[in-house]
Design a protein around this motif. Structure first.
Motif, PDB file in Angstrom:
ATOM      1  N   TRP A  34       0.835  -1.209   0.000  1.00 29.43           N
ATOM      2  CA  TRP A  34       0.000   0.000   0.000  1.00 29.43           C
ATOM      3  C   TRP A  34       0.865   1.251   0.000  1.00 29.43           C
ATOM      4  CZ3 TRP A  34      -1.466   3.797   3.793  1.00 29.43           C
ATOM      5  CH2 TRP A  34      -2.678   4.461   3.526  1.00 29.43           C
ATOM      6  N   CYS A  35       1.986   1.197   0.731  1.00 30.86           N
ATOM      7  CA  CYS A  35       2.869   2.362   0.842  1.00 30.86           C
ATOM      8  C   CYS A  35       3.675   2.616  -0.428  1.00 30.86           C
ATOM      9  CB  CYS A  35       3.807   2.210   2.042  1.00 30.86           C
ATOM     10  SG  CYS A  35       2.999   2.483   3.626  1.00 30.86           S
ATOM     11  N   GLU A  36       3.544   1.748  -1.424  1.00 36.49           N
ATOM     12  CA  GLU A  36       4.175   1.989  -2.717  1.00 36.49           C
ATOM     13  C   GLU A  36       3.299   2.850  -3.622  1.00 36.49           C
ATOM     14  OE1 GLU A  36       4.995  -1.859  -4.264  1.00 36.49           O
ATOM     15  OE2 GLU A  36       6.651  -2.250  -2.864  1.00 36.49           O
ATOM     16  N   THR A  37       2.035   3.040  -3.238  1.00 36.11           N
ATOM     17  CA  THR A  37       1.151   3.903  -4.017  1.00 36.11           C
ATOM     18  C   THR A  37       1.508   5.361  -3.749  1.00 36.11           C
ATOM     19  OG1 THR A  37      -0.539   4.074  -2.283  1.00 36.11           O
ATOM     20  CG2 THR A  37      -0.677   2.186  -3.787  1.00 36.11           C
ATOM     21  N   GLU A  38       1.003   6.243  -4.604  1.00 34.65           N
ATOM     22  CA  GLU A  38       1.292   7.672  -4.419  1.00 34.65           C
ATOM     23  C   GLU A  38       0.799   8.163  -3.066  1.00 34.65           C
ATOM     24  OE1 GLU A  38       0.446  11.986  -6.634  1.00 34.65           O
ATOM     25  OE2 GLU A  38      -0.154  10.093  -7.587  1.00 34.65           O
ATOM     26  N   TYR A  39      -0.455   7.789  -2.718  1.00 31.30           N
ATOM     27  CA  TYR A  39      -0.976   8.232  -1.427  1.00 31.30           C
ATOM     28  C   TYR A  39      -0.212   7.557  -0.289  1.00 31.30           C
ATOM     29  CZ  TYR A  39      -4.004   9.492   2.428  1.00 31.30           C
ATOM     30  OH  TYR A  39      -4.462  10.001   3.619  1.00 31.30           O
ATOM     31  N   LYS A  41       2.883   6.650  -0.065  1.00 32.00           N
ATOM     32  CA  LYS A  41       4.170   7.312   0.181  1.00 32.00           C
ATOM     33  C   LYS A  41       3.969   8.597   0.980  1.00 32.00           C
ATOM     34  CE  LYS A  41       6.257   5.503  -4.060  1.00 32.00           C
ATOM     35  NZ  LYS A  41       6.728   5.828  -5.427  1.00 32.00           N
ATOM     36  N   PHE A  42       2.950   9.363   0.609  1.00 26.37           N
ATOM     37  CA  PHE A  42       2.607  10.590   1.331  1.00 26.37           C
ATOM     38  C   PHE A  42       2.235  10.270   2.778  1.00 26.37           C
ATOM     39  CE2 PHE A  42      -1.236  13.146   2.492  1.00 26.37           C
ATOM     40  CZ  PHE A  42      -0.597  14.341   2.786  1.00 26.37           C
ATOM     41  N   TRP A  43       1.417   9.238   2.966  1.00 24.31           N
ATOM     42  CA  TRP A  43       0.983   8.783   4.290  1.00 24.31           C
ATOM     43  C   TRP A  43       2.183   8.372   5.141  1.00 24.31           C
ATOM     44  CZ3 TRP A  43       1.439   4.103   6.834  1.00 24.31           C
ATOM     45  CH2 TRP A  43       0.541   3.818   7.867  1.00 24.31           C
ATOM     46  N   ASN A  45       5.333   9.252   5.035  1.00 24.08           N
ATOM     47  CA  ASN A  45       6.174  10.357   5.500  1.00 24.08           C
ATOM     48  C   ASN A  45       5.666  10.923   6.819  1.00 24.08           C
ATOM     49  OD1 ASN A  45       8.129  10.381   3.481  1.00 24.08           O
ATOM     50  ND2 ASN A  45       6.922  11.704   2.146  1.00 24.08           N
TER      51      ASN A  45
END
Length: 271
Positions: A34-39, A41-43, A45
């Motif tokens: 899930w953390c590979e998606t654009e959102y 990655k934002f999440w 951080n």
């Protein structure tokens, strides 16, 4: 921030209900993807930063990673909910936030959250496959068990689990109140929240007339409960900060008819 996501085993097992302990690897695997998606990655951080928050307004995605695990083995990440008008804000105060920018009108500052929903009831499993939260509660014999906590506690923890104090909520209900808008009780403990929950359940079964115990007993007996959500709000080694946070939460929701605390929280409650 680069690098794989790890869920700390000691904190996971200290905070999650026992049946969820064995699911840490699966949650970690789905979270990494899930953390590979654009959102995602934002999440991530914000999730890795102490006090990190994501600002949202009505219509924006709520920053919760929400995974569902079923007894039949199926596991999946649920679609993110969108903030709606009237969303119940259970934040613990701007002083906890890393951002110095004041909150704007209609804006919430929410910590990234990791949530796991353990579904064992056959009717609920069928409904979950269709993302149907409006299943008639009379069809449910075993409410699903949810656990959630600020992601930072689980993926970038500070301190030691057994030396920390916990601010928590127990939330329960049915239908559209899932997963955070049902009846709720705010508590603090210098022990494990799971120990306090077991004590609450025993008192409820023995006929305790405290509002929290009575309402939970009545709703279960009336088959109006499809989920019970154990929400860790914060972990700290500062007991005074814990009292202050509990008092602020209860005071901030004193007029809410879903609140099951009978007295003010924190030191005010003891007085």
């Amino acid at each position: 921030m680069a690098g794989p996501v790890w869920i700390d085993r000691a904190w996971w097992e200290h905070l999650t209900p026992s049946p969820m302990h064995k699911l840490r690897g699966e949650v970690e695997r789905h979270l990494r993807h899930w953390c590979e998606t654009e959102y995602g990655k934002f999440w991530l951080n914000s999730a890795r930063e102490p006090g990190g928050v994501i600002r949202i307004k009505a219509g924006d995605a709520i920053p919760d990673f929400h995974m569902v695990a079923m007894r039949d083995g199926l596991k999946f990440v649920a679609p993110q909910e969108r903030m709606r008008e009237g969303h119940r804000d259970v934040s613990i105060g701007a002083r906890e936030y890393r951002s110095a920018k004041p909150r704007q009108a209609g804006e919430l500052m929410l910590s990234p959250v990791i949530r796991l929903d353990l579904v064992t009831d056959p009717a609920l499993m069928a409904a979950a496959r269709k993302f149907d939260i409006n299943l008639p509660s009379a069809h449910v014999t075993e409410p699903s068990i949810l656990f959630s906590a600020p992601a930072q506690i689980l993926i970038a923890p500070k301190g030691w689990p057994k030396k920390s104090f916990v601010l928590y909520q127990h939330i329960f209900g049915e239908g559209g109140s899932y997963p955070v808008d049902g009846y709720f009780y705010v508590g603090i403990t210098t022990r494990s929240w799971k120990t306090r929950w077991a004590e609450h359940r025993r008192a409820m079964r023995k006929g305790s007339n405290l509002l929290f115990h009575r309402k939970l007993r009545e709703e279960l007996e009336a088959k109006r409960v499809t989920y019970i959500h154990h929400k860790v709000m914060a972990v700290t080694t500062d007991v005074e900060a814990l009292y202050e946070a509990e008092e602020a939460l209860v005071r901030g929701h004193w007029e809410d008819t879903r609140r099951l605390n009978m007295i003010p929280g924190g030191r005010a409650g003891y007085r």
